[in-house]
Write an enzyme that holds these catalytic residues in place. Structure first.
Site, mmCIF file in Angstrom:
data_model
loop_
_atom_site.group_PDB
_atom_site.id
_atom_site.type_symbol
_atom_site.label_atom_id
_atom_site.label_comp_id
_atom_site.label_asym_id
_atom_site.label_seq_id
_atom_site.Cartn_x
_atom_site.Cartn_y
_atom_site.Cartn_z
ATOM 1 N N GLU A 154 49.161 11.836 18.910
ATOM 2 C CA GLU A 154 49.539 10.771 18.221
ATOM 3 C C GLU A 154 49.520 11.096 16.524
ATOM 4 O O GLU A 154 48.383 11.449 16.111
ATOM 5 C CB GLU A 154 48.818 9.378 18.302
ATOM 6 N N GLU A 236 48.190 -1.462 9.876
ATOM 7 C CA GLU A 236 47.032 -1.912 10.564
ATOM 8 C C GLU A 236 45.960 -2.645 9.661
ATOM 9 O O GLU A 236 45.554 -1.959 8.677
ATOM 10 C CB GLU A 236 46.210 -0.290 11.056
#
Length: 461
Positions: A154, A236
């Site tokens: 990721e 986020e």
């Protein structure tokens, strides 16, 4: 610290799209507030997801179908900054947890000729309040995965951040890429997480995907045989988040076009060397004329007269299947896949019946919790050891999930869940254990926030 996104359950419109029943005509920009709500836009070229995976607080996003993008219109988050964020509202192209956009050519193998042509851009706006990061999320897997948790790498590309937050892991260096200087972080949450944090914040970025992937490969954190599965851009938030906006997002395959031609169908599928717990498959190679190149093969298996399901992949014309049940009939098919994720028609079917008896040797399983946070955890390694005096061909580990827990990803084993009982079976590469030999696997699970239980009762056979 960021962990995997909760499995997305698409909204009523999105469910029809994901099933491939028909395309939904253009509509007014929706506001979505459900934790796992998502919606396809621009003819499903992109999907926007609310994705509240780390909290139970409210969040709504206003989807802009034209730009395309979205704005966070409500966010009541208040998470500690030393843990996971509350959510990842984002827009993406590719495949993510069984949701696939159209025309992306993803998954695509990173050594395919078209991979170097993939580009993406984003323009963002930031509020002055709250604690958050603004980041790309690029997902890679060793297989052409279209659902479930990626287990390769990721890559997070942080354009900006506000507050005392940091990526997973620790800093490992700095690098100049895509017109900026980036601090590089590395961590592992069951898969490699490589974060690039821009040393001077920016509100826009335009880059080739391989710009960051090539650097990741050079550091030994990823491999050129892996597949890019999705390209995502969003935020986020730990605290607040209202006003965060993706003003425009793009993903293009410029320069190389899109390969829509599937490979030819594999032929001559045969099975040999069948034992009580495994069999060896071989077939004649397929060919690909679409330009993205032959990437490999999907191996599909059915028990008895049941439906076929993919149980493994191969980059050669053979596959060793293991972990089978004695005295059981299995049917197999193989299909070819190219670098643009086009798949061939299934091959002819071959049937085998495994021999009676087991693979020999005793077995033990010992599990270690590698990491845990409010609503999830990673168990790694689960060490499987042959405690007998004979070689063991195939193993099975069972354990019990606490109530309310859900397995969200696994690696080095095939997991099935029945109620709260999880059964892990070996894969082709780690099924044979010599006396005293061992192998490992791992998994990730979600749990109700604040619940500190972990699985128990690991048994091995």
């Amino acid at each position: 610290m960021r962990r995997m996104h909760i499995h997305l359950i698409i909204t009523a419109i999105g469910s029809i799209l994901a099933a491939g029943l028909f395309a939904v005509p253009a509509q007014a920009a929706p506001v979505i507030c459900g934790k796992v709500d998502s919606v396809g836009i621009q003819g499903d070229k992109y999907i926007v997801q609310n994705n509240i995976w780390g909290a139970d607080t409210a969040q709504c996003i206003d989807v802009n179908q034209t730009a395309p993008g979205f704005t966070v219109t409500q966010a009541a988050h208040n998470k500690p900054t030393n843990g996971a964020p509350a959510s990842y509202p984002s827009i993406f192209a590719g495949c993510h947890y069984a949701l696939c956009t159209t025309g992306s050519g993803l998954p695509m193998r990173t050594n395919a000729s078209g991979f170097g042509n993939l580009r993406t851009s984003v323009s963002m706006s930031y509020p002055s309040a709250g604690i958050w990061d603004a980041a790309y999320d690029l997902w890679f897997d060793p297989t052409p995965r279209t659902d479930g948790q990626n287990t390769g790498a990721e890559i997070m590309v942080w354009l900006n951040k506000q507050g005392s937050i940091q990526p997973v892991g620790s800093p490992v260096g700095t690098v100049s890429l895509a017109g900026g200087t980036w601090q590089v972080w590395f961590g592992n949450t069951g898969w490699n997480v490589i974060s690039y944090v821009r040393t001077s914040a920016t509100s826009s970025l335009d880059f080739a995907i391989d710009t960051f992937y090539a650097d990741t490969v050079s550091r030994g954190y990823a491999q050129r045989s892996w597949y890019l599965t999705s390209v995502q851009a969003g935020f986020e938030p730990w605290v607040g988040g209202t006003g965060l906006a993706v003003n425009a997002f793009s993903y293009t395959t410029s320069g190389g076009g899109t390969d829509t031609t599937p490979p030819t169908t594999p032929s001559g599928l045969t099975a040999s060397g069948t034992t009580s717990s495994g069999t060896n498959l071989s077939w004649t190679a397929a060919t690909d004329s679409g330009g993205s190149g032959l990437a490999g093969y999907d191996i599909m298996r059915a028990t008895g007269t049941g439906a076929f399901a993919t149980v493994g992949t191969s980059t050669t014309t053979s596959y060793a299947d293991s972990g089978l049940t004695p005295s059981t009939t299995y049917r197999y098919q193989v299909r070819a896949r190219d670098g643009a994720n086009n798949v061939s028609q299934p091959s002819g079917t071959v049937s085998v019946t495994t021999l009676s008896g087991g693979g020999g040797g005793g077995c033990s399983a010992v599990a270690t919790v590698q990491n845990a946070w409010g609503n999830g955890y990673v168990v790694q390694p689960v060490t499987v050891t042959n405690t007998g005096t004979a070689a063991k061909s195939g193993w099975t580990v069972t354990f019990t999930l606490p109530a309310g827990h859900t397995v969200t990803g696994s690696w080095n084993a095939s997991l099935t869940v029945s109620g709260q009982t999880v059964t892990a079976r070996n894969l082709a590469h780690n099924g044979t254990l010599s006396p005293g030999g061992s192998t490992t696997f791992g998994f990730q699970a979600s749990r109700p926030d604040g619940n500190t239980q972990v699985p128990s009762g690991y048994g091995c056979a």
